[in-house]
Motif scaffolding. Structure first.
Motif, PDB file in Angstrom:
ATOM      1  N   GLU A 141       0.826  -1.209   0.000  1.00  0.00           N
ATOM      2  CA  GLU A 141       0.000   0.000   0.000  1.00  0.00           C
ATOM      3  C   GLU A 141       0.864   1.265   0.000  1.00  0.00           C
ATOM      4  O   GLU A 141       0.489   2.290  -0.568  1.00  0.00           O
ATOM      5  N   LEU A 142       2.033   1.168   0.632  1.00  0.00           N
ATOM      6  CA  LEU A 142       2.985   2.287   0.612  1.00  0.00           C
ATOM      7  C   LEU A 142       3.457   2.530  -0.822  1.00  0.00           C
ATOM      8  O   LEU A 142       3.496   3.660  -1.312  1.00  0.00           O
ATOM      9  N   VAL A 143       3.785   1.433  -1.509  1.00  0.00           N
ATOM     10  CA  VAL A 143       4.238   1.503  -2.903  1.00  0.00           C
ATOM     11  C   VAL A 143       3.130   2.071  -3.802  1.00  0.00           C
ATOM     12  O   VAL A 143       3.383   2.921  -4.657  1.00  0.00           O
ATOM     13  N   LEU A 144       1.907   1.610  -3.568  1.00  0.00           N
ATOM     14  CA  LEU A 144       0.766   2.122  -4.336  1.00  0.00           C
ATOM     15  C   LEU A 144       0.599   3.623  -4.144  1.00  0.00           C
ATOM     16  O   LEU A 144       0.330   4.359  -5.096  1.00  0.00           O
ATOM     17  N   GLY A 145       0.774   4.086  -2.898  1.00  0.00           N
ATOM     18  CA  GLY A 145       0.657   5.513  -2.594  1.00  0.00           C
ATOM     19  C   GLY A 145       1.679   6.334  -3.368  1.00  0.00           C
ATOM     20  O   GLY A 145       1.374   7.414  -3.885  1.00  0.00           O
ATOM     21  N   VAL A 146       2.906   5.802  -3.477  1.00  0.00           N
ATOM     22  CA  VAL A 146       3.960   6.497  -4.236  1.00  0.00           C
ATOM     23  C   VAL A 146       3.602   6.514  -5.723  1.00  0.00           C
ATOM     24  O   VAL A 146       3.731   7.544  -6.398  1.00  0.00           O
ATOM     25  N   MET A 147       3.121   5.389  -6.237  1.00  0.00           N
ATOM     26  CA  MET A 147       2.760   5.323  -7.664  1.00  0.00           C
ATOM     27  C   MET A 147       1.610   6.269  -7.985  1.00  0.00           C
ATOM     28  O   MET A 147       1.617   6.953  -9.013  1.00  0.00           O
ATOM     29  N   ASP A 148       0.633   6.343  -7.083  1.00  0.00           N
ATOM     30  CA  ASP A 148      -0.492   7.275  -7.283  1.00  0.00           C
ATOM     31  C   ASP A 148       0.014   8.712  -7.342  1.00  0.00           C
ATOM     32  O   ASP A 148      -0.442   9.502  -8.169  1.00  0.00           O
ATOM     33  N   TYR A 149       0.951   9.039  -6.459  1.00  0.00           N
ATOM     34  CA  TYR A 149       1.501  10.394  -6.435  1.00  0.00           C
ATOM     35  C   TYR A 149       2.185  10.718  -7.763  1.00  0.00           C
ATOM     36  O   TYR A 149       1.960  11.775  -8.355  1.00  0.00           O
ATOM     37  N   VAL A 150       2.997   9.794  -8.251  1.00  0.00           N
ATOM     38  CA  VAL A 150       3.725   9.995  -9.517  1.00  0.00           C
ATOM     39  C   VAL A 150       2.733  10.204 -10.664  1.00  0.00           C
ATOM     40  O   VAL A 150       2.909  11.081 -11.508  1.00  0.00           O
ATOM     41  N   ARG A 151       1.665   9.408 -10.668  1.00  0.00           N
ATOM     42  CA  ARG A 151       0.671   9.512 -11.754  1.00  0.00           C
ATOM     43  C   ARG A 151      -0.166  10.778 -11.627  1.00  0.00           C
ATOM     44  O   ARG A 151      -0.435  11.444 -12.622  1.00  0.00           O
ATOM     45  N   ASP A 152      -0.561  11.118 -10.390  1.00  0.00           N
ATOM     46  CA  ASP A 152      -1.343  12.345 -10.171  1.00  0.00           C
ATOM     47  C   ASP A 152      -0.574  13.578 -10.633  1.00  0.00           C
ATOM     48  O   ASP A 152      -1.136  14.492 -11.223  1.00  0.00           O
ATOM     49  N   LYS A 153       0.710  13.612 -10.302  1.00  0.00           N
ATOM     50  CA  LYS A 153       1.535  14.778 -10.631  1.00  0.00           C
ATOM     51  C   LYS A 153       2.090  14.679 -12.051  1.00  0.00           C
ATOM     52  O   LYS A 153       2.822  15.551 -12.499  1.00  0.00           O
ATOM     53  N   ASN A 154       1.800  13.539 -12.694  1.00  0.00           N
ATOM     54  CA  ASN A 154       2.268  13.315 -14.064  1.00  0.00           C
ATOM     55  C   ASN A 154       3.793  13.462 -14.180  1.00  0.00           C
ATOM     56  O   ASN A 154       4.300  14.077 -15.118  1.00  0.00           O
ATOM     57  N   LEU A 155       4.509  12.895 -13.209  1.00  0.00           N
ATOM     58  CA  LEU A 155       5.983  12.969 -13.231  1.00  0.00           C
ATOM     59  C   LEU A 155       6.502  11.958 -14.251  1.00  0.00           C
ATOM     60  O   LEU A 155       6.210  10.770 -14.152  1.00  0.00           O
ATOM     61  N   LYS A 156       7.264  12.429 -15.208  1.00  0.00           N
ATOM     62  CA  LYS A 156       7.708  11.541 -16.298  1.00  0.00           C
ATOM     63  C   LYS A 156       8.946  10.721 -15.911  1.00  0.00           C
ATOM     64  O   LYS A 156       9.080   9.572 -16.285  1.00  0.00           O
ATOM     65  N   ALA A 157       9.879  11.341 -15.208  1.00  0.00           N
ATOM     66  CA  ALA A 157      11.098  10.611 -14.836  1.00  0.00           C
ATOM     67  C   ALA A 157      11.422  10.900 -13.366  1.00  0.00           C
ATOM     68  O   ALA A 157      12.413  11.537 -13.052  1.00  0.00           O
ATOM     69  N   PRO A 158      10.547  10.429 -12.458  1.00  0.00           N
ATOM     70  CA  PRO A 158      10.750  10.757 -11.049  1.00  0.00           C
ATOM     71  C   PRO A 158      12.028  10.124 -10.492  1.00  0.00           C
ATOM     72  O   PRO A 158      12.360   8.988 -10.838  1.00  0.00           O
TER      73      PRO A 158
END
Length: 290
Positions: A106-123
């Protein structure tokens, strides 16, 4: 303990013996199936379909030994099979790393959601106290284009993490060190960590399967379990360029304390406590307001 070697006419019989034997020793009977799948190298459906077949003699010997060992000592199944599961992948584990827990997904999912929400291309992501590498490897594979780093103080853990990364074709840079200590000059967008967070005073209440087999340095921390968070947050406060997002796994009673540490050491961050699938406080996410 009865040392007579049981004999089985079928796989079904072997499973029944093991399930009862484990129950008598207050262990989880389902371990019987997991060990059979492992030693036969079969899937759960193969085990169901062919359970009237004979158990090969070499498998029987290893299986009985593993069942007895688990019943006797509580050694985790994952140490017997050398495999832990995380986010749909198999990872190598041993006594030098923490066995992956489903809550950490769930921690990993939270990070992935953040990356997708912010549309980070190369985090740029760093996983502190990477252990077997499950967080770093999962993020690197699930977020193509990301730049992922893993850090651990244990060289033995890093060996396992590197094996897991190459097994899954994940491009992760691994460093030996104390959290961010040697990376203060590096710019990271996201810092993620499932650090040791159990207070030493909790040790007596814990299950032998955990205390006797997970590495102590991955479980326990000074200062009522808060020492690692304090170290990491202090290191972040000294970084040239601070991250946009910090994601911590926490003990279920540490939400308030970890949020307070963030507020004290990184006043420009806004933190939120999130619950796991069981409704327990399990994560703190903090976002830079700058």
């Amino acid at each position: 303990m009865n040392s007579m070697q049981p004999t089985f006419t079928s796989i079904r019989e072997a499973r029944r013996w093991a399930s009862l034997f484990l129950q008598q020793h207050q262990r989880e009977p389902r371990v019987a199936e997991l060990l059979l799948e492992h030693f036969l190298n079969w899937t759960p459906s193969q085990l169901l379909a062919f359970d009237d077949e004979a158990l090969p003699a070499d498998v029987e010997k290893d299986f009985v030994q593993a069942v007895r060992q688990h019943a006797d000592t509580g050694v985790p199944v994952q140490h017997l099979t050398r495999v832990g599961h995380f986010y749909g992948r198999e990872f190598q584990v041993n006594e030098n790393v923490l066995i992956p827990r489903p809550e950490t997904e769930e921690l990993v999912l939270g990070v992935m959601d953040y990356v997708r929400d912010k549309n980070l291309k190369a985090p740029r992501i760093v996983d502190l106290g990477t252990g077997s590498g499950v967080i770093a490897v999962t993020l690197a594979t699930e977020l193509p284009g990301s730049d992922v780093t893993g850090v651990d103080l244990s060289k033995e853990a890093l060996r396992i993490a590197e094996t897991n990364a190459s097994q899954h074709g994940a491009d992760v840079q691994f460093y030996h060190g104390n959290f961010l200590e040697s990376l203060l000059e590096e710019p990271f967008d996201i810092i993620v960590s499932n650090p040791p967070y159990i207070a030493f005073s909790e040790k007596e209440k814990m299950d032998d399967t955990v205390v006797d087999f997970d590495p102590a340095m991955a479980l326990f921390a000074e200062g009522e379990g808060l020492a690692a968070y304090k170290t990491i947050l202090t290191q972040i406060s000294h970084m040239k360029q601070k991250p946009k997002c910090i994601a911590f796994e926490i003990g279920h009673q540490q939400g308030g304390a970890v949020s307070a540490l963030i507020h004290e050491l990184l006043p420009e961050f806004l933190s939120e406590v999130r619950q796991d699938i069981n409704g327990k406080d399990r994560m703190v996410f903090a976002f830079s307001s700058l």
